[in-house]
Design an enzyme around this catalytic site. Sequence first.
Site, PDB file in Angstrom:
ATOM      1  N   ASP A   1       1.058  -1.099   0.311  1.00 40.53           N
ATOM      2  CA  ASP A   1       0.154  -0.239   0.183  1.00 40.53           C
ATOM      3  C   ASP A   1       0.873   1.042  -0.049  1.00 40.53           C
ATOM      4  O   ASP A   1       1.227   1.631   1.165  1.00 40.53           O
ATOM      5  CB  ASP A   1      -1.058   0.004   1.413  1.00 40.53           C
ATOM      6  CG  ASP A   1      -1.861   1.418   1.083  1.00 40.53           C
ATOM      7  OD1 ASP A   1      -1.572   2.113   0.418  1.00 40.53           O
ATOM      8  OD2 ASP A   1      -3.671   1.156   2.055  1.00 40.53           O
TER       9      ASP A   1
ATOM     10  N   HIS B   1      -0.160   7.504   3.783  1.00 41.66           N
ATOM     11  CA  HIS B   1       0.699   7.548   4.819  1.00 41.66           C
ATOM     12  C   HIS B   1       1.983   8.064   4.600  1.00 41.66           C
ATOM     13  O   HIS B   1       2.686   7.025   5.967  1.00 41.66           O
ATOM     14  CB  HIS B   1       0.654   6.135   4.535  1.00 41.66           C
ATOM     15  CG  HIS B   1      -0.492   5.684   4.642  1.00 41.66           C
ATOM     16  ND1 HIS B   1      -2.124   6.415   6.068  1.00 41.66           N
ATOM     17  CD2 HIS B   1      -1.951   4.938   3.428  1.00 41.66           C
ATOM     18  CE1 HIS B   1      -2.996   5.384   5.589  1.00 41.66           C
ATOM     19  NE2 HIS B   1      -2.947   4.765   3.934  1.00 41.66           N
TER      20      HIS B   1
ATOM     21  N   ILE C   1      -0.983  10.024   8.475  1.00 40.82           N
ATOM     22  CA  ILE C   1      -1.433   9.018   9.715  1.00 40.82           C
ATOM     23  C   ILE C   1      -1.218   7.604   8.899  1.00 40.82           C
ATOM     24  O   ILE C   1      -0.704   7.631   7.846  1.00 40.82           O
ATOM     25  CB  ILE C   1      -2.763   8.860   8.940  1.00 40.82           C
ATOM     26  CG1 ILE C   1      -4.018   8.889   7.586  1.00 40.82           C
ATOM     27  CG2 ILE C   1      -3.505  10.371   9.256  1.00 40.82           C
ATOM     28  CD1 ILE C   1      -5.677   8.500   7.395  1.00 40.82           C
TER      29      ILE C   1
ATOM     30  N   GLY D   1      -5.547   2.457   7.754  1.00 46.83           N
ATOM     31  CA  GLY D   1      -5.503   2.168   8.329  1.00 46.83           C
ATOM     32  C   GLY D   1      -5.584   0.085   8.195  1.00 46.83           C
ATOM     33  O   GLY D   1      -6.677  -0.890   9.039  1.00 46.83           O
TER      34      GLY D   1
END
Length: 284
Positions: free
Chosen positions: A187, A192, A207, A210
């Site tokens: 990913d 991120h 961040i 998830g």
Amino acid sequence: MSMNLGAIGADNGFGEVTWTHRDAILYALGVGAGQADPLAELQYTTENSEGVTQQMLPVFGVVLGMTYGKRPNLGDYHLSKVLHGEQSFTVHTPLPVAGSAKVATVVTGIYDKGKSALAVMETTVADAATDQAWLTSRTSLFIRGEGGFGGEPQPPADWQAPGRPADIEVSAQIRTDQTLLYRLSGDRNPLHSDPKFAAKAGFPRPILHGMCTYGVTGRLLVNALCDGDTTRVKGMDGRFSKPVMPGAELTVSIWKDNGKALFQTRTAEGDVVLDRGTFDYEAV
């Protein structure tokens, strides 16, 4: 910009992926295996420890499907508007630590949430040689600003936290550089890793993925409920309720019920970040 309602049910073909024991280890490290104690989770982090058989963490099957499946055309929108809403998976046969798979994804619904749209996709990861399904995952994506098209509302979910203290609570510290390690499993969303991209999405810094929060939670659940034996895992479901920042401490509260557990994942500040969780496993 608009949602492509014609994507619902369309055949997107399939992608193919091959992985090795090294990929399984890299993923395990990306979700924190061995971080607190390098000797505690050798079944995830090594392939040649005496008396230890390497195992694949089941959530890696979801990651393979999300990364290598052919992406359906959901519409025209900026990637910064997409948030991971919900994620579930069902294990049909435990994935091997090395193998090749066919990955097929179909859009099962696009729902009008008012200001946002919700796209739901189902992905099957199957043995490339036999077409036997190893794992089926279900992914829900919120696309901010794309609602209001008059579509169907999302069916309500049936979940309620038990009115008693958790039976088990387990915690994990997220490294400050966890996103840089986790992204190596596939990913590469700049949300991120790129501070400028994160700022466009309204965040002060990149961040945590998830799916990294989901993977850390899944690893803790396997250890707490299955004694670290991934072959006992049947499935997992959860709703992402708040972003996690690198460096946070996560605690998973678990309520057991004879092979089916409910869970919530919180930060040290008490914010629920993974909600409405269910974990199905073989109880012994």
